[in-house]
Design an enzyme around this catalytic site. Structure first.
Site, PDB file in Angstrom:
ATOM      1  N   CYS A 123     -46.639  29.949 -25.597  1.00 48.98           N
ATOM      2  CA  CYS A 123     -46.582  29.904 -24.062  1.00 48.98           C
ATOM      3  C   CYS A 123     -46.066  29.274 -23.229  1.00 48.98           C
ATOM      4  O   CYS A 123     -45.075  29.165 -22.765  1.00 48.98           O
ATOM      5  CB  CYS A 123     -48.016  31.075 -23.075  1.00 48.98           C
TER       6      CYS A 123
ATOM      7  N   HIS B  98     -43.488  27.689 -20.620  1.00 52.49           N
ATOM      8  CA  HIS B  98     -43.652  28.134 -18.843  1.00 52.49           C
ATOM      9  C   HIS B  98     -44.157  26.991 -18.394  1.00 52.49           C
ATOM     10  O   HIS B  98     -45.207  27.439 -17.851  1.00 52.49           O
ATOM     11  CB  HIS B  98     -44.352  29.377 -19.531  1.00 52.49           C
TER      12      HIS B  98
ATOM     13  N   ARG C  52     -44.030  43.261 -21.405  1.00 54.51           N
ATOM     14  CA  ARG C  52     -43.230  41.747 -21.158  1.00 54.51           C
ATOM     15  C   ARG C  52     -43.935  41.334 -22.668  1.00 54.51           C
ATOM     16  O   ARG C  52     -43.158  40.417 -22.860  1.00 54.51           O
ATOM     17  CB  ARG C  52     -43.851  42.068 -19.678  1.00 54.51           C
TER      18      ARG C  52
ATOM     19  N   CYS D 128     -42.691  38.713 -25.435  1.00 52.80           N
ATOM     20  CA  CYS D 128     -43.060  37.536 -25.429  1.00 52.80           C
ATOM     21  C   CYS D 128     -43.383  37.037 -26.918  1.00 52.80           C
ATOM     22  O   CYS D 128     -42.573  36.276 -27.424  1.00 52.80           O
ATOM     23  CB  CYS D 128     -43.534  37.114 -24.119  1.00 52.80           C
TER      24      CYS D 128
END
Lengths: 103, 273, 150, 210
Positions: B182, B186, B230, B234
């Site tokens: 992630c 991010h 969501r 991802c």
């Protein structure tokens, strides 16, 4: 019968502004499914808005209107508390009518 | 005026994420960003998530399942039947299940206990279909009832802290054929993928930009997406395997995000590309 | 009988029945302009809407973004200072050019906003009928590739 | 597993054996338990197996933000870079540059290698997701550096060509915890596709170098 619409109608200085969200897939007829078969077009054809049985706005949609259509328009001549009714009909003859009091 | 109608609408119109390859004329990036900002502003009015919310409110009050009961006694953390503000304080620890739960796993508990609906039916259904569809509509209703409230997941119980730590570990976990985690996208507020700005989910501000706007109606798929969906997508794009619905890793990540976003504002449901 | 034709007849029968039983107005059953929505370009569409050409006009204003992050949802608004009786939205490069058509009875303001799909970067046209003539304004909307993966 | 990967794992393990004494080993144990819990949340789907996220040494080290940057992990990172360097193979026929037009298509496509893709699907490079490459494409990411004028500013000496190939083949050979995928090492693109992307970057006729 289709799913309920969300309708907002607000009168301000003699002009009523209407915002409508309709629940509809608006299948374009251009897409193919996993097996390569074209998914047939399925979309709203007409939308009519009325106050006291008088038409205040009308729309015709083709398959290029987005999924879950949004429509925003304005008209004169209605007062707060008047009932605005909206009816759509799609190309499979499914239809839906919802009504809201103008705020 | 041009009269030639060249090409057809892409076969995946309205479905795919990257469904169009279009040459756009020479232009510098700031102009492109301004254009995108205007686009977002224009679609902000009239969020079709409202259609799901209306359906969810009906489902909340409608008797269903083998017990023919409604969800009106469901405890989302603020007491039986309290919907207002509940989503802003999730995920949290629930004594009856002895687990930290996000909104979706908690709704599954309510549906099982109150209505007699088999959780397996919900887990096994694809997103947007079958038993999962009902959960998603109720999610739209519940998160709308926390709109404009402060994000405030408790993070006091040891199990909540444990989930946070697991979520943090999962956030930085690199793996798969592309070595992505992630954090690859991010952990820096100044980056973007294509034209999409990427929030830094490790900061309070960035986490609020993420957590505060999901669940959301996605215009690219024309569907309302819950947080589980969501995160699922991802991971798909990260080239990871499929995360099980309401699995530990998904709830842990939500716990991590919600905790980082504490003090931010719930703008749910959002409207996203 | 071929199944498509049978389906079409059945639909017509259903729509006819709905109209005759007052479920929907006769007007609404008849009013969808198939020829216009089948049109492949502006000329086809204008012809089907009873016009022949459209004059460029600064009195027609088209509100659309320069860039759409997603072609599935492109907001388009049309307003005009003309006494509009009809408004139409055309996307030149879509397989069927006409996206939507609006009828404005007396009292309706010359204003409408909706959202359309675009298959690719294209000119979007706002058509306005006033005093029996069609006027047009246009704008290019770029459709970009977004996100990662696919 | 390819031979190169086997050699790679063995060499990293040796390097880490020397470097990982003190505190790192302790936290590593706790992290390993957590990693097990993470992996347990996934299932096989389509072409992606749960086994595919079992970490190699590069991924394991770079999953720890403290080790991925800064002084603490410097030694381990150097070892990992060396091991990754060992995996880089030149093109089979020694020709590095293909067709930049095909390379542009590879750079544009972000498809492939997800659980919704078939094993027969052609992967894209996804280059524009993170890099600016040609002026004509405004929809580009900024996670990686801009590659605009890549060949024009660097020329295409043998050293530049080999470096570029290596960077694409295995970015972790140059920066252990780089965000860039190891494209050649994990067979994300075919050798032909990689050559075409090389041409996109280095061919003087490519729009990148105009």
């Amino acid at each position: 019968m289709g799913d309920p619409m969300r309708i907002r109608a607000t009168e301000n200085g003699g002009v009523t502004e209407v915002k409508i969200l309709m629940k509809h897939d608006m299948e374009s007829g251009q897409r193919k499914d996993a097996t390569g078969k074209v998914i047939p077009a399925w979309h709203i054809n007409t939308v009519v808005a009325k106050v006291k049985d008088k038409e205040v706005f009308a729309a015709q949609f083709g398959p290029a209107v987005s999924k879950d259509p949004f429509l925003n328009f304005k008209f004169k001549g209605a007062a707060k508390g008047d009932k605005l009714s909206v009816t759509w009909v799609d190309n499979r003859a499914d239809t839906r009518t919802d009504e809201v009091a103008i705020a | 005026m041009k009269k030639i109608m060249s090409g057809g609408v892409s076969a995946t119109l309205g479905l795919g994420l990257c469904f169009l390859v279009t040459s756009v004329g020479a232009q510098n990036a700031p102009t492109a960003s301004d254009g995108i900002a205007k686009y977002r502003e224009m679609i902000a009015d009239g969020n079709p998530a409202e259609l799901y919310e209306a359906e969810g409110e009906q489902l909340w009050k409608k008797a269903a399942g083998s017990k023919n009961a409604t969800l009106e006694k469901c405890d989302l953390g603020l007491g039986a039947g309290v919907v207002k503000g509940a989503a802003a304080q999730l995920p949290r620890y629930f004594k009856d299940t002895n687990r930290v739960q996000d909104l979706e796993s908690r709704l599954m508990t309510c549906m099982e206990v109150l209505q007699g609906i088999d959780p397996k039916e919900i887990v096994d259904a694809p997103f947007g279909k079958g038993a999962k569809k009902a959960v998603e509509a109720v999610v739209a209703y519940v998160v709308t009832s926390s709109r404009d409230m402060k994000i405030n997941a408790p993070m006091k119980h040891p199990k909540e802290k444990e989930m946070y730590a697991l979520g943090k570990r999962a956030f930085y976990y690199r793996g798969g054929a592309m070595d992505f985690s992630c954090a690859s996208c991010h952990d820096d507020a100044s980056k973007r993928i294509r034209l999409q700005d990427l929030p830094d989910l490790t900061s309070a501000k960035g986490a609020a930009l993420g957590w505060g706007y999901w669940p959301a109606y996605r215009v690219s798929s024309g569907e309302f997406w819950t947080m589980q969906r969501r995160l699922n997508d991802c991971y798909r794009q990260q080239r990871f395997p499929y995360p099980n619905y309401v699995s530990d890793v998904t709830i842990a990540l939500s716990t991590y995000l919600a905790a980082n976003a504490k003090g931010g504002v719930m703008h749910t449901p959002g409207l996203k590309r | 009988m071929n199944p498509k034709r049978r389906e079409a007849l059945r639909l017509m029968a259903v729509i006819g029945l709905m109209a005759s039983t007052g479920l929907i107005s006769q007007a609404q059953a008849a009013e969808w302009n198939k020829a216009a929505f089948d049109g492949k370009n502006l000329d086809d569409v204008l012809k089907a809407m009873g016009g022949s050409s459209a004059e460029k006009s600064g009195d027609v204003s088209l509100n659309a973004p320069d860039i759409a992050e997603n072609g599935a949802v492109v907001p388009v608004g049309v307003t005009t200072t003309l006494k509009a009786t009809e408004i139409a939205i055309v996307v030149e490069k879509n397989p069927n050019a006409l996206a939507a058509h609006f009828s404005l009875p007396a009292g309706a303001e010359p204003f409408v906003t909706t959202r359309v799909k675009m298959g690719q970067t294209s000119n979007v046209l706002a058509l306005v009928k006033a005093d029996g003539k069609w006027f047009v304004a246009s704008k290019e909307v770029k459709v970009t590739l977004g996100g990662c993966g696919g | 597993m390819k031979t190169s990967q086997l050699i790679f794992r063995a060499s990293v393990l040796c390097a880490l054996g020397l470097a990982s004494i003190s505190g790192y080993a302790q936290t590593a144990k706790a992290q390993a338990a957590m990693d097990k819990a993470i992996v347990a949340s996934f299932r096989d789907e389509g072409i992606i197996s749960v086994a595919s996220i079992t970490q190699d040494e590069t991924q394991a080290l770079c999953s720890d933000p403290k080790m991925a940057t800064g002084k603490a992990g410097a030694k381990q990172r150097a070892a990992i870079e060396a091991a990754n360097m060992e995996t880089i193979l030149p093109p089979y026929d020694g020709v590095y540059l293909g067709d930049w037009k095909e390379g542009e298509k590879v750079a544009q496509s972000g498809r492939g290698a997800t659980w919704t893709d078939k094993s027969s699907a052609v992967n894209g490079g996804g280059c524009y997701n993170c890099h600016q490459i040609s002026k004509a494409e405004v929809s580009h990411g900024t996670i990686g550096p801009s590659l605009l004028g890549y060949g024009k500013t660097r020329g295409n000496s043998a050293a530049v060509v080999e470096y570029t190939w290596g960077k694409m083949y295995n970015a972790k050979a140059y920066n252990a915890c780089s965000a860039m995928p190891r494209i050649g090492h994990f067979n994300l693109l075919t050798e032909k596709q990689m050559k075409d992307v090389m041409a996109l970057l280095l061919d003087p006729a490519s729009p990148v170098n105009q």
